[in-house]
Design a protein around this motif. Sequence first.
Motif, PDB file in Angstrom:
ATOM      1  N   SER A 222       0.833  -1.208   0.000  1.00  0.00           N
ATOM      2  CA  SER A 222       0.000   0.000   0.000  1.00  0.00           C
ATOM      3  C   SER A 222       0.866   1.256   0.000  1.00  0.00           C
ATOM      4  N   PHE A 223       1.964   1.208   0.756  1.00  0.00           N
ATOM      5  CA  PHE A 223       2.878   2.358   0.771  1.00  0.00           C
ATOM      6  C   PHE A 223       3.429   2.606  -0.630  1.00  0.00           C
ATOM      7  N   LEU A 224       3.936   1.561  -1.270  1.00  0.00           N
ATOM      8  CA  LEU A 224       4.521   1.733  -2.605  1.00  0.00           C
ATOM      9  C   LEU A 224       3.493   2.269  -3.608  1.00  0.00           C
ATOM     10  N   LEU A 225       2.298   1.688  -3.585  1.00  0.00           N
ATOM     11  CA  LEU A 225       1.269   2.131  -4.531  1.00  0.00           C
ATOM     12  C   LEU A 225       0.838   3.570  -4.246  1.00  0.00           C
ATOM     13  N   SER A 226       0.645   3.903  -2.960  1.00  0.00           N
ATOM     14  CA  SER A 226       0.248   5.280  -2.627  1.00  0.00           C
ATOM     15  C   SER A 226       1.319   6.249  -3.094  1.00  0.00           C
ATOM     16  N   LEU A 227       2.576   5.856  -2.907  1.00  0.00           N
ATOM     17  CA  LEU A 227       3.696   6.715  -3.314  1.00  0.00           C
ATOM     18  C   LEU A 227       3.641   6.987  -4.819  1.00  0.00           C
ATOM     19  N   ILE A 228       3.467   5.913  -5.589  1.00  0.00           N
ATOM     20  CA  ILE A 228       3.399   6.070  -7.044  1.00  0.00           C
ATOM     21  C   ILE A 228       2.223   6.971  -7.430  1.00  0.00           C
ATOM     22  N   TYR A 229       1.043   6.698  -6.863  1.00  0.00           N
ATOM     23  CA  TYR A 229      -0.150   7.476  -7.212  1.00  0.00           C
ATOM     24  C   TYR A 229       0.014   8.944  -6.821  1.00  0.00           C
ATOM     25  N   LEU A 230       0.570   9.177  -5.622  1.00  0.00           N
ATOM     26  CA  LEU A 230       0.730  10.555  -5.146  1.00  0.00           C
ATOM     27  C   LEU A 230       1.691  11.335  -6.033  1.00  0.00           C
ATOM     28  N   LEU A 231       2.858  10.742  -6.304  1.00  0.00           N
ATOM     29  CA  LEU A 231       3.852  11.469  -7.095  1.00  0.00           C
ATOM     30  C   LEU A 231       3.355  11.701  -8.512  1.00  0.00           C
ATOM     31  N   PHE A 232       2.767  10.659  -9.101  1.00  0.00           N
ATOM     32  CA  PHE A 232       2.240  10.783 -10.459  1.00  0.00           C
ATOM     33  C   PHE A 232       1.148  11.863 -10.513  1.00  0.00           C
ATOM     34  N   GLY A 233       0.266  11.812  -9.516  1.00  0.00           N
ATOM     35  CA  GLY A 233      -0.818  12.797  -9.435  1.00  0.00           C
ATOM     36  C   GLY A 233      -0.287  14.218  -9.301  1.00  0.00           C
ATOM     37  N   LEU A 234       0.765  14.385  -8.494  1.00  0.00           N
ATOM     38  CA  LEU A 234       1.332  15.725  -8.295  1.00  0.00           C
ATOM     39  C   LEU A 234       1.921  16.273  -9.589  1.00  0.00           C
ATOM     40  N   PHE A 235       2.605  15.415 -10.342  1.00  0.00           N
ATOM     41  CA  PHE A 235       3.159  15.872 -11.626  1.00  0.00           C
ATOM     42  C   PHE A 235       2.039  16.265 -12.587  1.00  0.00           C
ATOM     43  N   LEU A 236       0.974  15.454 -12.611  1.00  0.00           N
ATOM     44  CA  LEU A 236      -0.185  15.795 -13.458  1.00  0.00           C
ATOM     45  C   LEU A 236      -0.766  17.149 -13.060  1.00  0.00           C
ATOM     46  N   ALA A 237      -0.915  17.340 -11.744  1.00  0.00           N
ATOM     47  CA  ALA A 237      -1.511  18.579 -11.244  1.00  0.00           C
ATOM     48  C   ALA A 237      -0.662  19.773 -11.660  1.00  0.00           C
ATOM     49  N   TYR A 238       0.661  19.600 -11.575  1.00  0.00           N
ATOM     50  CA  TYR A 238       1.561  20.691 -11.949  1.00  0.00           C
ATOM     51  C   TYR A 238       1.492  20.959 -13.454  1.00  0.00           C
ATOM     52  N   ARG A 239       1.593  19.896 -14.232  1.00  0.00           N
ATOM     53  CA  ARG A 239       1.684  20.021 -15.676  1.00  0.00           C
ATOM     54  C   ARG A 239       0.437  20.678 -16.281  1.00  0.00           C
ATOM     55  N   PHE A 240      -0.739  20.250 -15.774  1.00  0.00           N
ATOM     56  CA  PHE A 240      -1.981  20.752 -16.385  1.00  0.00           C
ATOM     57  C   PHE A 240      -2.708  21.762 -15.511  1.00  0.00           C
ATOM     58  N   ASP A 241      -2.048  22.180 -14.408  1.00  0.00           N
ATOM     59  CA  ASP A 241      -2.629  23.161 -13.509  1.00  0.00           C
ATOM     60  C   ASP A 241      -4.012  22.735 -13.003  1.00  0.00           C
ATOM     61  N   LEU A 242      -4.041  21.534 -12.386  1.00  0.00           N
ATOM     62  CA  LEU A 242      -5.309  20.974 -11.903  1.00  0.00           C
ATOM     63  C   LEU A 242      -5.233  20.790 -10.384  1.00  0.00           C
ATOM     64  N   SER A 243      -6.383  20.440  -9.766  1.00  0.00           N
ATOM     65  CA  SER A 243      -6.401  20.164  -8.327  1.00  0.00           C
ATOM     66  C   SER A 243      -5.610  18.895  -8.035  1.00  0.00           C
ATOM     67  N   ALA A 244      -4.719  19.004  -7.031  1.00  0.00           N
ATOM     68  CA  ALA A 244      -3.826  17.892  -6.749  1.00  0.00           C
ATOM     69  C   ALA A 244      -4.597  16.637  -6.335  1.00  0.00           C
ATOM     70  N   GLY A 245      -5.560  16.803  -5.424  1.00  0.00           N
ATOM     71  CA  GLY A 245      -6.310  15.647  -4.912  1.00  0.00           C
ATOM     72  C   GLY A 245      -6.984  14.885  -6.031  1.00  0.00           C
ATOM     73  N   ALA A 246      -7.639  15.619  -6.927  1.00  0.00           N
ATOM     74  CA  ALA A 246      -8.354  14.975  -8.026  1.00  0.00           C
ATOM     75  C   ALA A 246      -7.389  14.199  -8.919  1.00  0.00           C
ATOM     76  N   CYS A 247      -6.198  14.786  -9.184  1.00  0.00           N
ATOM     77  CA  CYS A 247      -5.215  14.105 -10.031  1.00  0.00           C
ATOM     78  C   CYS A 247      -4.708  12.826  -9.361  1.00  0.00           C
ATOM     79  N   VAL A 248      -4.445  12.916  -8.049  1.00  0.00           N
ATOM     80  CA  VAL A 248      -3.963  11.742  -7.316  1.00  0.00           C
ATOM     81  C   VAL A 248      -5.011  10.626  -7.356  1.00  0.00           C
ATOM     82  N   ILE A 249      -6.261  11.006  -7.157  1.00  0.00           N
ATOM     83  CA  ILE A 249      -7.327   9.997  -7.158  1.00  0.00           C
ATOM     84  C   ILE A 249      -7.486   9.376  -8.539  1.00  0.00           C
ATOM     85  N   MET A 250      -7.382  10.193  -9.599  1.00  0.00           N
ATOM     86  CA  MET A 250      -7.489   9.624 -10.946  1.00  0.00           C
ATOM     87  C   MET A 250      -6.335   8.671 -11.210  1.00  0.00           C
ATOM     88  N   ALA A 251      -5.136   9.040 -10.774  1.00  0.00           N
ATOM     89  CA  ALA A 251      -3.978   8.160 -10.942  1.00  0.00           C
ATOM     90  C   ALA A 251      -4.211   6.857 -10.175  1.00  0.00           C
TER      91      ALA A 251
END
Lengths: 269, 262
Positions: A222-251
Amino acid sequence: MLEALSLSFFQNALIAGVLIAVAIGIIGPLSVANRMTFMSGGIAHATYGGVGLAIFMGWPVLGGAATAALLAALLIAWISYRNLHRTDTVIGMVWAVGMAVGVILTDLTQGYHPDLMSFLFGSILAVNGTDLWMMTAFDLILTALIWYFYYDLLALGFDPVFAALQGVKTRWLHLLLLVLTALTVVLAMRLVGLIMVIALLTMPAFTAERYVKTLAGMMGISFLLSLIYLLFGLFLAYRFDLSAGACVIMAAAFGTILLFFYEKERELK
Amino acid sequence: MSQTVAAIEARALSFDYAGYPALENVTFRVEEGDFLAVIGPNGGGKSTLLKLLLGVLRPTAGTVLLYGRPPQKADVAVGYVPQETGHNVDFPVTVGEVVAMGLLRRRTRWRRYSKEDEERSLSALARVGMVEFLDRRIGELSGGERQRVLIARALAGEPKILMLDEPTASIDFSGQHEIFELLAELNQTMTVVVVSHDMSMVMGYARHALYVNKTALMHEIDAHTRYQIKKQLSGENGHYCGAEFWRDLGRAITCTKACEDA
């Protein structure tokens, strides 16, 4: 894309992502395995009442959120001890009333509050140095407590009656779990948002359970998967200027569904 | 007078649930090495009695003594196998971890199990013939296999008395038979108390039956009672209603002519 790494707010967000993944990786499996997901959701949403109150009174938001989360945890623990008729309905009330109080109090507050949305949906801009220290301290305390009570937690989760006979203080342990869940929710709030945090607690744990047999194994995956989802989501949020939480959840949703069907395929072979 | 101390002794035991009497004036004695079946209708107080014997509940009146001391103070180890309904079978835990739960009290200062404890768990698992399941997840096991693991968990504490609450409730017939065979084997070294609905199993294995329906009546299960019950179970018309059966067991079983002739 990579220039983001040199921005201090984004560095903070990434470090926070790692620190939150530790807490989520531990609390998520406990919440899922103990069938406490609905209780955790109740705590997360009721926390918004504290956010609203803090904004209305001009208090620090984190303090208000933590107070409301702990109160919700105590209330839900008490409801489940009493084993009231329709416990679910009562927890649902805590869930919605907490939110309603938060919404009304922010409505009543004069002026414009740009960060309000960030408490609900998360923001990559919101994390500062103090938050990082608090998250680090919480992760250390959480890990130590779970290590110390690990076998008690197994007994509580599998068979509370027998655990109590063996001298485990089951009610206190259950309360401790809810309190730790409440604090995890509060710390994850800035990055992921109160509404989204519940999905991040459940999805990695759900996938992990298909791969391992033990609670500790579930926490690791769970730690590894959460880490991947969180980091991936954060990059998405930055790149497309979106809400971080929503990006993390989509990831997380994408990863969970992908792994689910991958595992199904593998079972068929 | 040199009377040996009983493994379990209940003296004028009463228990009220919210003002309603669940048990009234229950007195009985279980000798060391006995195999006692606790029988009776649903809601008659069987599980309540077991909880009183374990010390989970405290009696409204009367006393329980295990080897002459109250359950909370008795240092005699009691192994408990609860009803299956209270378990979260989906919890991510292995067979070995479940068995070790019988040793929670013994752990070291840091709440860890010692090497000795691990050996105790293994030997308990060996006694129920489940060693090869050590690393399996508890949820993958069948009802009968899981029940053996729960018995092993109770055995890990090396008990002198083993108490089981409906251990065969969710198991098929051959599985039930195996569980009772196992209990008979364990009975060679410890006192066994089992709450059960399963009359044919009880009559085949138990030495005494305590019929509990608010009050309690002890029966010795000898050849006569076995015959009597077998006859009643088969019935004259091949049908013997459960209610009549319980009613009959609520009375002292007297030896009939037919029984003596048998």
